[in-house]
Design a protein around this motif. Structure first.
Motif, short mmCIF file in Angstrom:
data_model
loop_
_atom_site.label_atom_id
_atom_site.label_comp_id
_atom_site.label_asym_id
_atom_site.label_seq_id
_atom_site.Cartn_x
_atom_site.Cartn_y
_atom_site.Cartn_z
N GLU A 187 -13.14 2.65 16.77
CA GLU A 187 -13.29 1.39 17.50
C GLU A 187 -12.29 1.33 18.64
N GLU A 188 -12.55 0.52 19.60
CA GLU A 188 -11.64 0.36 20.73
C GLU A 188 -10.50 -0.60 20.43
N ALA A 189 -10.66 -1.46 19.44
CA ALA A 189 -9.64 -2.46 19.13
C ALA A 189 -8.37 -1.79 18.62
N PHE A 190 -7.22 -2.32 19.05
CA PHE A 190 -5.93 -1.80 18.59
C PHE A 190 -5.53 -2.44 17.26
N TYR A 191 -6.07 -3.61 16.98
CA TYR A 191 -5.83 -4.29 15.72
C TYR A 191 -7.06 -5.13 15.39
N VAL A 192 -7.20 -5.45 14.10
CA VAL A 192 -8.36 -6.24 13.65
C VAL A 192 -7.88 -7.21 12.57
N PRO A 193 -8.71 -8.21 12.25
CA PRO A 193 -8.39 -9.06 11.10
C PRO A 193 -8.39 -8.21 9.82
N LYS A 194 -7.63 -8.63 8.84
CA LYS A 194 -7.49 -7.86 7.60
C LYS A 194 -8.84 -7.53 6.96
N GLN A 195 -9.77 -8.48 6.99
CA GLN A 195 -11.06 -8.26 6.35
C GLN A 195 -11.92 -7.22 7.07
N GLU A 196 -11.56 -6.83 8.29
CA GLU A 196 -12.31 -5.81 9.02
C GLU A 196 -11.73 -4.40 8.86
N LEU A 197 -10.65 -4.26 8.10
CA LEU A 197 -10.11 -2.93 7.85
C LEU A 197 -11.08 -2.15 6.98
N VAL A 198 -11.08 -0.84 7.13
CA VAL A 198 -11.97 0.04 6.39
C VAL A 198 -11.23 0.57 5.16
N ALA A 199 -11.82 0.41 3.98
CA ALA A 199 -11.20 0.88 2.74
C ALA A 199 -11.39 2.38 2.58
N LEU A 240 7.46 -3.73 4.37
CA LEU A 240 7.53 -3.43 2.95
C LEU A 240 7.79 -4.76 2.26
N GLU A 241 6.86 -5.20 1.44
CA GLU A 241 7.04 -6.45 0.69
C GLU A 241 7.15 -6.11 -0.79
N PHE A 242 8.37 -6.18 -1.32
CA PHE A 242 8.61 -5.89 -2.73
C PHE A 242 8.39 -7.18 -3.51
N LYS A 243 7.33 -7.19 -4.33
CA LYS A 243 6.92 -8.40 -5.04
C LYS A 243 7.65 -8.55 -6.37
N ASN A 244 7.94 -7.46 -7.05
CA ASN A 244 8.70 -7.48 -8.30
C ASN A 244 9.31 -6.10 -8.50
N ASP A 245 9.71 -5.79 -9.72
CA ASP A 245 10.42 -4.53 -9.96
C ASP A 245 9.52 -3.30 -10.04
N SER A 246 8.21 -3.45 -9.76
CA SER A 246 7.35 -2.28 -9.80
C SER A 246 6.16 -2.35 -8.84
N VAL A 247 5.99 -3.44 -8.11
CA VAL A 247 4.84 -3.61 -7.22
C VAL A 247 5.33 -3.96 -5.82
N TYR A 248 4.76 -3.29 -4.83
CA TYR A 248 5.07 -3.60 -3.44
C TYR A 248 3.80 -3.50 -2.61
N GLN A 249 3.90 -4.01 -1.39
CA GLN A 249 2.79 -3.93 -0.44
C GLN A 249 3.34 -3.35 0.86
N PHE A 250 2.58 -2.44 1.45
CA PHE A 250 2.91 -1.91 2.77
C PHE A 250 1.81 -2.37 3.72
N ARG A 251 2.21 -2.82 4.90
CA ARG A 251 1.22 -3.19 5.89
C ARG A 251 1.78 -2.91 7.28
N THR A 252 0.87 -2.56 8.19
CA THR A 252 1.21 -2.38 9.59
C THR A 252 0.42 -3.43 10.35
N THR A 253 1.17 -4.26 11.08
CA THR A 253 0.55 -5.33 11.86
C THR A 253 0.99 -5.21 13.31
#
Length: 166
Positions: free
Chosen positions: A105-117, A51-64
């Motif tokens: 896919e068989e990969a357990f992880y991928v580069p960020k640009q290969e994630l599916v939106a 959980l990356e809280f950038k300011n008082d109303s925006v955050y980012q969630f990521r699983t790596t």
């Protein structure tokens, strides 16, 4: 007149005491990166939810994914940016656009640009309770049951403990 000026002085003094600045105002205590890390034996990797809280109303969630608990990220499994509201207890969020790994896919992880939106579709306002422990170096994130769904509340997920990393 003397009583009026004494009364005014008391009011002003009370205002200075009553307006004592909170040592860690909301939501500044959230700002920064928080990680929930766990090891998965079957794949021999560490999974890190951040959980990356950038300011008082925006955050980012990521699983790596990592080889070691605090090592560099090898790749991504999920990612989204979102807005939030937090009043010190109730954390309200509503992610809509996200990117995740293509599970075919068989990969357990991928580069960020290969994630599916894709779109995350909620039929209620997700809400969680955030509490701090260990001198605000850890936070406990507990999803709450939605109110008035009409279908009842499913079993609560286990609370997740995040550690402050910066």
């Amino acid at each position: 007149m003397k009583h009026l000026s004494l009364f005014s002085l008391l009011i002003i003094a009370f205002c200075f005491v009553a307006c004592d600045k909170d040592e860690d105002p909301l939501p500044n205590q959230l700002l920064g990166n928080w990680e929930n890390r766990y090891f998965v034996d079957s794949v021999d990797y560490w999974i890190v939810n951040t959980l990356e809280f950038k300011n008082d109303s925006v955050y980012q969630f990521r699983t790596t994914v990592r080889d070691s608990e605090t090592g560099p990220d090898l790749g991504y499994r999920m990612y989204y940016d979102d807005r939030y509201e937090w009043d010190g207890m109730a954390f309200k969020y509503l992610p809509d656009l996200a990117s995740w790994i293509d599970y075919r896919e068989e990969a357990f992880y991928v580069p960020k640009q290969e994630l599916v939106a894709g779109i995350m579709d909620f039929f209620y306002q997700p809400t969680a309770r955030i509490t701090f422990v260990d001198n605000k170096q850890k936070l406990i994130f507990q999803n709450l049951c939605p109110e008035n769904l009409g279908i009842g509340c499913e079993e609560l997920s286990e609370p997740k403990e995040y550690v402050r990393v910066n």
